[in-house]
Design an enzyme around this catalytic site. Structure first.
Site, PDB file in Angstrom:
ATOM      1  N   GLY A 183      58.764  40.920  26.212  1.00 39.68           N
ATOM      2  CA  GLY A 183      58.503  39.738  26.387  1.00 39.68           C
ATOM      3  C   GLY A 183      57.805  40.205  25.095  1.00 39.68           C
ATOM      4  O   GLY A 183      56.941  39.995  25.269  1.00 39.68           O
ATOM      5  N   HIS A 184      58.458  39.781  23.623  1.00 40.42           N
ATOM      6  CA  HIS A 184      58.143  40.598  22.255  1.00 40.42           C
ATOM      7  C   HIS A 184      56.654  38.612  22.172  1.00 40.42           C
ATOM      8  O   HIS A 184      57.921  38.135  21.331  1.00 40.42           O
ATOM      9  CB  HIS A 184      58.617  41.424  21.993  1.00 40.42           C
ATOM     10  CG  HIS A 184      58.826  42.445  22.368  1.00 40.42           C
ATOM     11  ND1 HIS A 184      59.730  43.710  21.528  1.00 40.42           N
ATOM     12  CD2 HIS A 184      58.331  43.657  23.737  1.00 40.42           C
ATOM     13  CE1 HIS A 184      59.480  45.045  22.566  1.00 40.42           C
ATOM     14  NE2 HIS A 184      58.934  44.272  23.578  1.00 40.42           N
ATOM     15  N   ASP A 241      52.717  45.810  26.737  1.00 45.21           N
ATOM     16  CA  ASP A 241      51.966  44.074  26.404  1.00 45.21           C
ATOM     17  C   ASP A 241      50.788  44.464  25.064  1.00 45.21           C
ATOM     18  O   ASP A 241      49.629  43.898  25.743  1.00 45.21           O
ATOM     19  CB  ASP A 241      51.639  43.665  27.705  1.00 45.21           C
ATOM     20  CG  ASP A 241      52.220  43.095  28.569  1.00 45.21           C
ATOM     21  OD1 ASP A 241      54.039  42.577  28.544  1.00 45.21           O
ATOM     22  OD2 ASP A 241      51.883  43.539  29.865  1.00 45.21           O
ATOM     23  N   LYS A 276      43.810  43.410  19.579  1.00 45.49           N
ATOM     24  CA  LYS A 276      43.269  42.416  20.665  1.00 45.49           C
ATOM     25  C   LYS A 276      42.073  43.120  19.964  1.00 45.49           C
ATOM     26  O   LYS A 276      41.173  42.803  21.685  1.00 45.49           O
ATOM     27  CB  LYS A 276      44.541  42.305  21.362  1.00 45.49           C
ATOM     28  CG  LYS A 276      45.454  41.869  22.301  1.00 45.49           C
ATOM     29  CD  LYS A 276      46.076  41.233  23.115  1.00 45.49           C
ATOM     30  CE  LYS A 276      46.126  40.290  23.624  1.00 45.49           C
ATOM     31  NZ  LYS A 276      46.499  39.856  24.262  1.00 45.49           N
ATOM     32  N   LYS A 284      53.267  45.300  20.696  1.00 48.18           N
ATOM     33  CA  LYS A 284      54.270  45.342  19.465  1.00 48.18           C
ATOM     34  C   LYS A 284      54.945  44.751  18.832  1.00 48.18           C
ATOM     35  O   LYS A 284      55.832  45.096  17.828  1.00 48.18           O
ATOM     36  CB  LYS A 284      54.613  46.707  21.300  1.00 48.18           C
ATOM     37  CG  LYS A 284      54.797  47.922  21.498  1.00 48.18           C
ATOM     38  CD  LYS A 284      56.030  47.940  22.264  1.00 48.18           C
ATOM     39  CE  LYS A 284      56.364  47.233  23.807  1.00 48.18           C
ATOM     40  NZ  LYS A 284      55.012  47.082  24.449  1.00 48.18           N
ATOM     41  N   GLY A 285      55.576  43.425  20.077  1.00 48.59           N
ATOM     42  CA  GLY A 285      56.032  42.493  19.061  1.00 48.59           C
ATOM     43  C   GLY A 285      55.500  42.612  17.940  1.00 48.59           C
ATOM     44  O   GLY A 285      56.346  42.141  16.593  1.00 48.59           O
ATOM     45  N   THR A 300      57.190  37.292  33.132  1.00 45.45           N
ATOM     46  CA  THR A 300      57.027  36.659  34.549  1.00 45.45           C
ATOM     47  C   THR A 300      56.326  36.064  34.593  1.00 45.45           C
ATOM     48  O   THR A 300      55.890  34.979  35.899  1.00 45.45           O
ATOM     49  CB  THR A 300      56.744  38.352  35.013  1.00 45.45           C
ATOM     50  OG1 THR A 300      55.208  38.138  34.368  1.00 45.45           O
ATOM     51  CG2 THR A 300      57.729  39.396  34.537  1.00 45.45           C
ATOM     52  N   THR A 356      58.922  52.626  34.995  1.00 45.49           N
ATOM     53  CA  THR A 356      60.059  51.118  34.717  1.00 45.49           C
ATOM     54  C   THR A 356      61.667  52.354  34.398  1.00 45.49           C
ATOM     55  O   THR A 356      61.418  53.814  34.801  1.00 45.49           O
ATOM     56  CB  THR A 356      60.402  50.954  32.706  1.00 45.49           C
ATOM     57  OG1 THR A 356      61.399  49.431  33.036  1.00 45.49           O
ATOM     58  CG2 THR A 356      60.131  51.726  31.984  1.00 45.49           C
ATOM     59  N   GLY A 374      43.968  39.492  15.845  1.00 38.38           N
ATOM     60  CA  GLY A 374      44.134  37.461  16.272  1.00 38.38           C
ATOM     61  C   GLY A 374      45.711  37.774  16.554  1.00 38.38           C
ATOM     62  O   GLY A 374      45.983  38.584  16.427  1.00 38.38           O
ATOM     63  N   ARG A 411      48.139  39.988  34.379  1.00 35.84           N
ATOM     64  CA  ARG A 411      47.423  41.433  34.136  1.00 35.84           C
ATOM     65  C   ARG A 411      47.204  42.125  34.426  1.00 35.84           C
ATOM     66  O   ARG A 411      45.948  40.613  34.827  1.00 35.84           O
ATOM     67  CB  ARG A 411      48.162  41.593  33.087  1.00 35.84           C
ATOM     68  CG  ARG A 411      49.688  41.039  31.580  1.00 35.84           C
ATOM     69  CD  ARG A 411      49.375  41.274  30.499  1.00 35.84           C
ATOM     70  NE  ARG A 411      50.893  41.058  29.873  1.00 35.84           N
ATOM     71  CZ  ARG A 411      50.202  40.308  28.839  1.00 35.84           C
ATOM     72  NH1 ARG A 411      50.080  40.399  27.840  1.00 35.84           N
ATOM     73  NH2 ARG A 411      52.346  39.702  28.545  1.00 35.84           N
ATOM     74  N   ASN A 441      63.535  42.441  30.949  1.00 37.02           N
ATOM     75  CA  ASN A 441      61.987  41.965  31.763  1.00 37.02           C
ATOM     76  C   ASN A 441      60.829  42.599  30.018  1.00 37.02           C
ATOM     77  O   ASN A 441      60.215  42.004  30.112  1.00 37.02           O
ATOM     78  CB  ASN A 441      62.070  43.688  32.167  1.00 37.02           C
ATOM     79  CG  ASN A 441      62.327  45.453  30.914  1.00 37.02           C
ATOM     80  OD1 ASN A 441      62.993  44.672  30.753  1.00 37.02           O
ATOM     81  ND2 ASN A 441      61.810  46.532  32.394  1.00 37.02           N
ATOM     82  N   GLN A 491      59.008  48.022  26.777  1.00 35.18           N
ATOM     83  CA  GLN A 491      58.077  48.616  27.495  1.00 35.18           C
ATOM     84  C   GLN A 491      57.099  49.752  27.013  1.00 35.18           C
ATOM     85  O   GLN A 491      56.860  49.809  25.477  1.00 35.18           O
ATOM     86  CB  GLN A 491      58.800  49.758  28.930  1.00 35.18           C
ATOM     87  CG  GLN A 491      59.284  48.055  30.230  1.00 35.18           C
ATOM     88  CD  GLN A 491      60.454  47.518  29.237  1.00 35.18           C
ATOM     89  OE1 GLN A 491      61.442  48.369  28.708  1.00 35.18           O
ATOM     90  NE2 GLN A 491      60.457  46.797  29.390  1.00 35.18           N
TER      91      GLN A 491
HETATM   92  P1  GDP Z   1      54.620  43.126  23.432  1.00 37.75           P
HETATM   93  O1  GDP Z   1      54.955  42.844  24.734  1.00 37.75           O
HETATM   94  O2  GDP Z   1      53.759  44.480  23.425  1.00 37.75           O
HETATM   95  O3  GDP Z   1      54.937  42.426  22.536  1.00 37.75           O
HETATM   96  O4  GDP Z   1      53.447  42.120  23.524  1.00 37.75           O
HETATM   97  P2  GDP Z   1      52.981  40.873  24.306  1.00 37.75           P
HETATM   98  O5  GDP Z   1      53.538  39.265  23.540  1.00 37.75           O
HETATM   99  O6  GDP Z   1      54.113  40.426  25.950  1.00 37.75           O
HETATM  100  O7  GDP Z   1      51.368  40.479  24.464  1.00 37.75           O
HETATM  101  C1  GDP Z   1      51.234  40.587  23.568  1.00 37.75           C
HETATM  102  C2  GDP Z   1      50.333  38.835  23.507  1.00 37.75           C
HETATM  103  O8  GDP Z   1      49.082  39.349  22.333  1.00 37.75           O
HETATM  104  C3  GDP Z   1      50.669  38.098  22.955  1.00 37.75           C
HETATM  105  O9  GDP Z   1      50.403  36.457  23.189  1.00 37.75           O
HETATM  106  C4  GDP Z   1      50.465  38.138  20.991  1.00 37.75           C
HETATM  107  O10 GDP Z   1      50.110  36.712  20.748  1.00 37.75           O
HETATM  108  C5  GDP Z   1      49.061  38.483  22.028  1.00 37.75           C
HETATM  109  N1  GDP Z   1      48.359  39.074  20.105  1.00 37.75           N
HETATM  110  C6  GDP Z   1      49.264  39.837  19.992  1.00 37.75           C
HETATM  111  N2  GDP Z   1      48.338  40.330  18.601  1.00 37.75           N
HETATM  112  C7  GDP Z   1      46.791  40.028  19.420  1.00 37.75           C
HETATM  113  C8  GDP Z   1      45.339  40.499  18.695  1.00 37.75           C
HETATM  114  O11 GDP Z   1      45.519  41.298  17.779  1.00 37.75           O
HETATM  115  N3  GDP Z   1      44.202  39.628  19.397  1.00 37.75           N
HETATM  116  C9  GDP Z   1      44.539  38.309  20.311  1.00 37.75           C
HETATM  117  N4  GDP Z   1      43.736  38.344  20.713  1.00 37.75           N
HETATM  118  N5  GDP Z   1      46.423  38.259  20.514  1.00 37.75           N
HETATM  119  C10 GDP Z   1      47.176  39.122  19.632  1.00 37.75           C
END
Ligand code: GDP
Length: 446
Positions: free
Chosen positions: A40-41, A13, A328, A16-17, A298, A236, A420, A302, A38, A221
């Protein structure tokens, strides 16, 4: 040409997406190398939010091939639904390809996953892993046990029936499985529709390497959930490391140019397992709320805590990271100070800095030692605009200090910063020193 691997450097989380989507702009192939439904990007497009579970994010871009690779365990019904959903929204722009070597995850595995975790909890309440119950562990277990079905089997009716009967023979002890004839008939139907997408992908990627095309390997993951190198048994069932990305795609190590580790500016974890810098009180709640820390797949909350440099040093060495993408950073904006875990004191009084202890029990009782860094301002729209206009030099100085500390402590430069959720909220730094190139194996000349 570049072959790049994007790896999660924490517990998943890390966004990565979003980073893969950003880098996919000039990629011809984007390959998902492990995991299954499992993952979710989440990707924020101008048209809305897309959460990709089993498709590689390349499918969102014209001219890109999104490969669901040989290292995955693919749930075919959900795979088809995901494609249909994107198609309905007009977002399926790239080509979808599914490796004929990818394993098939079945509703049988989903039932088995829940049954297994309940069994663990019943035997010892502290031993429940808190899996996603998506069937990942049992599907990988069947792969290793040679009971599995592969995507290529879906297109051969006689083999499909034979393999399914064999699989069912191993699961007679599990209550609540869907009847075999019903599953076989549903599988045969979906197989007919997926067949045009199923093909050998390793040779396709080798040819692309030979032609010098850009290839992105999208990890799912993360390193600390690796079945061998993570916090076993709270891990995992695959290898979400750079080595796993190679095994999961068939691309050889000598073809790789960059390995990018994605980390949040803090840490989160889903499910059980040790988490030394976890904040369980008000601060944890603040991070969860401000960071929107709820699982994309899920819907589970977290667990949240501070950045842990032991994790990052370990992930850097384990994966041969050439650079970090730190995401973030906006979530921490407005705090007076930002604690960062630099090492642990273990139960026997020794310290751990670079290596994650192999015993989860030691980690569960590890005391983190913090360095407190000055915080940075909130990320108002005006600041974001300035960064979009002027690039990384508009980042607040105290944030630059935080990023520099990560590089000083890990030896890995920061190349991207996410501030963001949207596709545009990513800035590239001109890292000093430049990104490390993982050492290439010297050609053997005899
Ligand atoms: P992944 O599985 O590694 O791709 O991550 P997830 O998609 O599960 O979680 C990342 C969450 O953070 C998503 O809701 C993204 O839209 C959000 N997000 C990604 N980059 C940023 C960021 O730089 N800042 C903020 N506030 N949110 C972000």
């Amino acid at each position: 040409m570049t072959v790049r691997i994007v790896i999660g450097a924490q517990f998943g989380d890390e966004a990565k997406g979003k980073i893969t989507d950003y880098l996919a702009a000039d990629a011809r192939y984007v390959v998902r190398t492990g995991g299954g439904p499992n993952a979710g990007h989440s990707i924020h497009l101008p048209e809305g939010v897309v959460v990709l579970h089993q498709l590689a994010c390349g499918v969102l871009r014209h001219g890109t091939v999104g490969v669901s690779g040989p290292g995955m365990v693919v749930q075919p019904f959900k795979f088809e639904e995901e494609m249909q959903d994107l198609e309905r929204r007009g977002l399926l722009r790239g080509e979808v390809v599914l490796s004929d070597r990818a394993h098939v995850l079945l509703p049988v595995h989903e039932v088995e996953d829940g049954w297994e975790d309940d069994l663990r909890a019943k035997t010892n309440p502290a031993a429940a892993i808190g899996t996603t119950r998506r069937g990942i562990g049992p599907a990988y277990a069947d792969r290793a046990g040679r009971w599995g079905l592969r995507a290529g089997d879906l297109t051969r009716p006689a083999i499909l029936k034979e393999r399914l009967e064999l699989l069912y023979a191993t699961k007679a002890h599990i209550p609540g499985l869907p009847p075999l004839p019903e599953l076989l008939s549903r599988l045969s139907e979906v197989a007919g529709r997926l067949a045009p997408l199923i093909r050998p992908t390793e040779s396709m990627l080798w040819d692309a390497v030979d032609r010098g095309e850009n290839i992105l390997l999208e990890g799912a993951q993360s390193a600390l959930l690796d079945v061998d190198f993570g916090t076993y048994p709270y891990v995992t069932s695959s290898h979400p490391t750079s080595a796993g990305a190679l095994v999961g795609s068939g691309i050889p190590p000598t073809a790789v140019d960059e390995v990018i580790g994605v980390t949040k500016a803090y840490t989160t974890r889903v499910g059980g397992g040790p988490f030394p810098t976890e904040e369980t009180g008000e601060m944890g709640e603040f991070l969860r709320r401000t960071g929107g820390e709820r699982g994309a797949t899920t819907g589970r909350d977290r667990r949240c805590g501070w950045l842990d440099l032991v994790h990052l040093r370990y992930a850097a060495r384990l994966n041969g990271l050439s650079s970090f993408a730190v995401t973030k950073v906006d979530v921490l904006g407005g705090l007076d100070e930002v604690p960062v875990g630099v090492q642990y004191v273990l139960p026997d009084g020794s310290t751990a800095r670079d290596v994650l202890p192999s015993q989860s029990d030691d980690l569960a009782h590890a005391q983190p030692v913090y360095e407190r860094l000055p915080g940075w301002p909130e990320f108002h729209e005006r600041l974001k605009e300035r960064i979009r206009r002027e690039g990384a030099r508009a980042l607040p100085a105290t944030l630059r200090r935080f990023l520099d500390r990560i590089t000083e402590e890990t030896g890995v430069p920061i190349e991207y910063v996410g501030y963001g959720p949207s596709r545009d909220d990513t800035v590239r730094l001109e890292p000093n020193p430049p990104p490390r190139r993982p050492p290439r194996l010297a050609a053997w000349t005899g």
